[in-house]
Design an enzyme around this catalytic site. Structure first.
Site, mmCIF file in Angstrom:
data_model
loop_
_atom_site.group_PDB
_atom_site.id
_atom_site.type_symbol
_atom_site.label_atom_id
_atom_site.label_comp_id
_atom_site.label_asym_id
_atom_site.label_seq_id
_atom_site.Cartn_x
_atom_site.Cartn_y
_atom_site.Cartn_z
ATOM 1 N N GLY A 1 0.824 -1.195 0.000
ATOM 2 C CA GLY A 1 0.000 0.000 0.000
ATOM 3 C C GLY A 1 0.858 1.244 0.000
ATOM 4 C CG HIS B 1 3.623 2.152 4.155
ATOM 5 N ND1 HIS B 1 3.008 2.274 5.368
ATOM 6 C CD2 HIS B 1 2.900 1.239 3.460
ATOM 7 C CE1 HIS B 1 1.969 1.455 5.422
ATOM 8 N NE2 HIS B 1 1.879 0.825 4.268
ATOM 9 C CE LYS C 1 5.015 -3.161 3.895
ATOM 10 N NZ LYS C 1 4.931 -3.218 2.422
ATOM 11 C CG ASP D 1 0.942 -6.176 1.177
ATOM 12 O OD1 ASP D 1 -0.175 -5.647 1.101
ATOM 13 O OD2 ASP D 1 1.992 -5.527 1.306
ATOM 14 C CG HIS E 1 -1.144 -0.680 7.328
ATOM 15 N ND1 HIS E 1 -0.270 -1.617 7.786
ATOM 16 C CD2 HIS E 1 -0.958 -0.603 5.989
ATOM 17 C CE1 HIS E 1 0.420 -2.114 6.764
ATOM 18 N NE2 HIS E 1 0.033 -1.507 5.668
#
Ligand SMILES: Nc1ncnc2c1ncn2[C@@H]1O[C@H](COP(=O)(O)OP(=O)(O)O)[C@@H](O)[C@H]1O
Ligand SMILES: Nc1ncnc2c1ncn2[C@@H]1O[C@H](COP(=O)(O)OP(=O)(O)O)[C@@H](O)[C@H]1O
Ligand SMILES: [Mg+2]
Ligand SMILES: [Mg+2]
Ligand SMILES: [Mg+2]
Ligand SMILES: [Mg+2]
Lengths: 205, 331, 331, 205
Positions: B54, B57, B105, B110, B219
């Site tokens: 995502g 980050h 990760k 993912d 997150h």
């Protein structure tokens, strides 16, 4: 269930998700990362676009297109989960133009199995699989699917996730803190089944 | 929601655009995708390393694309894993004939999306291997759960595998070290404030002025435990104690220490935490051979830090020290 | 006040400790001072470059100590200029016989304290020259006022003068280029949220959820103007417009673009701003030869950015590209 | 004014600043960076420590020590400004053990000049120099200093900074937005003079 029913099913689902986007996001903020409503809405917007643009021969074709929308536009956990569910559901429909209750049961089982396989999920882990599993059991109870019964069991299963401690998905990171919150994916799956029930009930009557 | 953005649903797209405009000699975007690759991709004769996940980050992951680290980074929506077709595009673009290695990760999304991409690539005859990074000790490890998250320690995996690939390691050797590596990386994070996903428009959780979350991921999710405000020294001790439950810290052991800011924690505070961890490790006789401090794997504008320890040995020392030329990390 | 600290009056001391513990091969702290110097200081045969100022701007300035940039950084209390004796200690420690150059940001306090230090050094026979950086175009320039602040553009001064010193320039040549340089650097900043000085314990100003400050400095001070929330593109246009009032942007002109995050603005948003500025400059035919994006001169945990343009030429191109090996900026 | 008066002056000032630390910080937050109270308090804590530890022969010695505390412990704008003021004030006292009103006037003028020189400040720029300038004028009006009058003029000058637009110091960066706020350095300077007045008035009586 013909191809039009399949289209109506997904379009009804899309509307439910669109109007529940914030609610699902709130649920996901409590135990996850707050994007479940956004993810689902993105996928279904895209799916609805495709369903409006193209014409389809069979329910299987419709679900194939929906599966592609989920796999290629959603990402996250729900993309592959819904995408795989729809893909396997589509496969189970084969080339049939109309699905009888037996076929619908097989389709639901295929979807549930796909979610279980993709997510390596078991019952009671506070994921959407809990709902799928309940749906399949409820649908198979009677020879002619009792949609009222399926609805009730679906709702029960979704609600039951509230008191569970999550073992899979992001909510699992919260450990015991996940208890007391509904699982967002279970709530959206319940909406999917409600849309299906609406479409097939009205088809029956 | 106060953000320097134009449109919440365009943030990833515009960010990637901005990165390529800012670094035209280093980065290239695959048309119609969210994939950034090294300008000179595919590099022939070395396995390619891909990471992604995502967005939100940053600098992870696109900031680590470049010689010595990643060949490509795949960006999903904010905090949402990218789709398999995007990952597959990346695989095709960077494969230089020696195979492709995926750094994933450990999040359900993912893992599922990257695995699907790996299946697609294998179907096309591309040699793909992967590792699932799960450095976050906040969550109990168990074979009955999805296990532990991958957080800041992932950056060390990029660095080491990237160095190995430049050095001439094969895909198989990389995969082998990767498995060992992820067992030797442990991280633990905390947060003082939540963050706001642009499309959600409101914070993921709320914290009173005298509260903090221990065991937060990256997150915007709540932590594992909520406590009163701790001092920097107490915070460092709490994080390290949790790491120690999983990684025995013995005298004369060599470790790399990574202090990672989550987005809104001043570097000043990160160094105050680093100081505390150094003191604690020194008391245990553990030798810190390398310290990396900064924002590497953030959670948008969350205030907080994570502490990561990596067990070092001679090879890893060399790989960590090896040249790296990316927009966010240079050696 | 939510901060990862132990004691508000010890933050600078503990941060400096943390930096030295984290980077023992790169940095050394002069005993009993707040001065960090290159491990190998004094370097013989090149002028030494010193910068400094209040703390709270990390990585500025200590993060830029190392080969190719600064020989020493002097840290004051948070947002408070260091005292002359501290600066003088730095001067003595890094003078390698070729003189010492001070990079001063234009704040009354910094100018006075550094000037006093320069007087002390001259009294001891050390050759000291300095430049006062005043890149912030937010404030009208006037000979009747203290003039403009020095903000993020200062980092470019460090880079260029540091490269010149490594390249063999004399103190006089450095001073000459420095004067030209500061005239060719223009910056403009804004903020979405204030920051909290640890010892003050509360924010320097308050902003409603739909307000932002334009023309903010790097000390938590209010901006020059308060507006409603602008989009990233509008923000970039507003900042650039103000810069343009001072620096004529002509077709075929070469510039370096520096995007600087103030502490809590995600890199994602910084790149969205960079994208917008690139588009605006392209429309004007201005060529961006180099873009640097990140947090270089922060204001603790303030959310906001500044945009800096530096007029480029061949020499500056070379100096910017030259090797630099510091903890926060590497080339 | 003897060395004990000088010590009492600074100790009284230190107490005023200590109890006004937050107030001065609030003032500095409005137009500057919010550290004036912190800066002054740090310097005066240190100065008070030195005054308690050591013994001094003359007022000039006392002010020299205070100057060193400001220059080496404060930083910012107020460090060199107060430091230079005290240093030049000390110089003007020379080795005298007791200062007559004439000497006090000279001392005040030396301090004011130092502030002006260090800060390159002019009257009306909304800095502490506005207060210093008013202090010197008021002190010089009568042969025997009328401390009541000095106090009044000092207060007036400090208050008058409120409606000024700043031209020097951080407040100048705010342009017109600096209007409507007191200048923090002027307020602390007023406290310095009030302490002096208290000590010398009571010495007279
Ligand atoms: N391993 C899994 N098996 C089955 N369902 C899962 C699994 N992991 C997550 N889910 C479902 O996915 C939902 C979350 O979807 P979403 O928020 O869109 O993705 P993400 O968690 O990547 O942000 C959860 O509420 C849960 O129902
Ligand atoms: N050029 C100057 N001349 C005289 N006084 C000044 C000047 N600049 C600032 N000051 C005084 O210094 C005060 C601010 O001191 P302080 O807050 O301690 O330092 P800083 O501004 O460095 O944070 C102002 O209120 C003003 O009275
Ligand atoms: Mg989610
Ligand atoms: Mg997600
Ligand atoms: Mg200050
Ligand atoms: Mg101040």
């Amino acid at each position: 269930m013909n191809q039009q029913d399949a289209v109506n099913w997904i379009l009804s689902f899309q509307k439910k998700i669109e109007s529940s986007k914030e609610y699902l996001t709130d649920l996901d903020q409590a135990v996850g990362d707050g994007d479940h409503g956004i993810n689902m809405n993105r996928g279904l917007q895209h799916a609805a676009g495709v369903l409006h643009e193209k014409t389809f021969e069979t329910p299987g074709d419709v679900l194939k297109a929906v599966s592609t929308a989920f796999i290629s536009k959603v990402g996250g956990a729900s993309g592959p989960l819904y995408g795989s569910a729809m893909l396997k559901a589509s496969g189970s429909c084969g080339g049939k133009e109309t699905l009888e209750d037996e076929d619908v049961k097989a389709m639901l089982r295929a979807a549930a199995d796909a979610v279980q396989a993709r997510g390596r999920a078991e019952r009671g882990e506070k994921t959407m699989y809990d709902v799928w599993e309940a749906v399949v059991r409820a649908a198979e109870e009677k020879e002619d699917i009792d949609w009222q019964h399926v609805r009730m069991k679906t709702a029960e299963a979704a609600d039951a996730t509230k008191e569970m401690q999550a073992k899979k998905g992001r909510a699992a990171y919260l450990g015991a803190r996940s208890i007391g919150h509904l699982d967002p994916g279970s709530v959206s799956t319940r909406m999917l089944i409600e849309s299906l029930a609406e479409v097939l009930e009205s088809g029956d009557s | 929601m106060k953000k320097l953005i134009n449109n919440a649903s365009e943030v990833v797209n515009e960010m990637l655009d901005g990165m390529v405009l800012s670094h035209p000699n280093e980065l290239r975007r695959l048309d119609g995708t969210t994939v950034l690759v090294r300008k000179d991709a595919p590099v022939q004769g070395k396995p390619a390393i891909i990471s992604g996940g995502g967005s939100g980050h940053e600098p992870a992951h696109a900031g680590f694309v470049g010689r010595g680290m990643l060949d490509a980074a795949v960006s999903g929506e904010v905090f949402t894993s990218p789709t398999p077709d995007q990952v597959f595009e990346a695989v095709k673009a960077v494969d230089g004939g020696s195979g492709v290695f995926l750094v994933i990760k450990n999040y359900t999304g993912d893992v599922m999306n990257f695995e699907m991409a790996a299946e697609m690539a294998e179907a096309e005859g591309i040699d793909v291997k992967y590792v699932v990074v799960n450095d976050d000790v906040a969550v109990e490890d168990s074979s009955f759960t999805s296990g532990r998250r991958g957080i800041a320690g992932t950056v060390l995996v990029h660095k080491i595998l990237g160095a190995m690939a430049e050095e001439g390691a094969s895909l198989g050797e990389i995969a082998e070290e990767a498995e060992k590596l992820v067992k030797d990386i442990k991280s633990m994070g905390m947060s003082l404030t939540p963050c706001i996903v642009p499309e959600a428009g409101k914070p993921g959780f709320t914290l009173a002025d005298d509260e903090m979350e221990i065991g937060t991921g990256i997150h915007g999710e709540p932590g594992v435990e909520r406590t009163g405000l701790l001092s920097a020294d107490e915070t460092a001790a709490a994080l390290l104690e949790k790491i120690e439950q999983d990684m025995k810290l013995e005298p004369d052991m060599d470790v790399l220490l990574l202090i990672n800011g989550l987005g809104a924690t001043p570097l000043m505070e990160q160094y105050i935490i680093s100081r505390a961890v150094h003191h604690l490790l020194k008391d245990k006789g553990v030798k810190v051979t390398e310290t990396i401090v900064g924002e590497w794997m953030t959670s948008l504008e969350m205030a907080g830090v994570s502490v990561t320890l990596l067990k070092m040995n001679e090879d890893r020392q060399r790989w960590i020290a090896a040249a790296a030329d990316t927009t966010a990390f240079k050696r």
